[in-house]
Design a protein around this motif. Structure first.
Motif, mmCIF file in Angstrom:
data_model
loop_
_atom_site.group_PDB
_atom_site.id
_atom_site.type_symbol
_atom_site.label_atom_id
_atom_site.label_comp_id
_atom_site.label_asym_id
_atom_site.label_seq_id
_atom_site.Cartn_x
_atom_site.Cartn_y
_atom_site.Cartn_z
ATOM 1 N N TRP A 56 35.351 -65.351 77.813
ATOM 2 C CA TRP A 56 34.104 -65.952 77.345
ATOM 3 C C TRP A 56 32.974 -65.695 78.332
ATOM 4 N N ARG A 57 33.259 -65.861 79.607
ATOM 5 C CA ARG A 57 32.229 -65.650 80.626
ATOM 6 C C ARG A 57 31.766 -64.201 80.604
ATOM 7 N N ALA A 58 32.696 -63.271 80.520
ATOM 8 C CA ALA A 58 32.328 -61.850 80.507
ATOM 9 C C ALA A 58 31.492 -61.526 79.266
ATOM 10 N N GLU A 59 31.852 -62.086 78.126
ATOM 11 C CA GLU A 59 31.098 -61.817 76.907
ATOM 12 C C GLU A 59 29.686 -62.415 76.972
ATOM 13 N N LEU A 60 29.584 -63.616 77.518
ATOM 14 C CA LEU A 60 28.286 -64.269 77.594
ATOM 15 C C LEU A 60 27.358 -63.590 78.597
ATOM 16 N N LEU A 61 27.916 -63.019 79.664
ATOM 17 C CA LEU A 61 27.102 -62.390 80.692
ATOM 18 C C LEU A 61 26.795 -60.923 80.394
ATOM 19 N N ARG A 62 27.475 -60.366 79.406
ATOM 20 C CA ARG A 62 27.234 -58.964 79.049
ATOM 21 C C ARG A 62 25.821 -58.821 78.498
ATOM 22 N N GLU A 63 25.129 -57.776 78.915
ATOM 23 C CA GLU A 63 23.758 -57.550 78.439
ATOM 24 C C GLU A 63 23.785 -56.989 77.033
ATOM 25 N N PRO A 64 22.797 -57.365 76.225
ATOM 26 C CA PRO A 64 22.761 -56.876 74.833
ATOM 27 C C PRO A 64 22.484 -55.406 74.714
#
Length: 64
Positions: A56-64
């Motif tokens: 979840w953290r990796a997905e939320l911090l990934r840039e669009p």
């Protein structure tokens, strides 16, 4: 289901007739929408719950 209509007094009776005639269609559309929502919920929520905090953290911090 309750709907309130504001506007010209002349249009209120017509709106009431249209709403009365459209009731079965609106009910079917609502049931269909809720069934679709339940299907998506049953597909997506287990996937979301299975993810760990790091994913979840990796997905939320990934840039669009």
């Amino acid at each position: 289901m309750t709907v309130s209509v504001r506007g010209r007094w002349l249009l209120r009776p017509a709106a009431a007739v249209v709403a009365r005639l459209a009731r079965p269609w609106m009910r079917r559309a609502l049931v269909r929408s809720l069934d679709g929502l339940a299907e998506r919920w049953n597909e997506e929520v287990p996937k979301a719950v299975a993810r760990g905090p790091l994913q979840w953290r990796a997905e939320l911090l990934r840039e669009p």
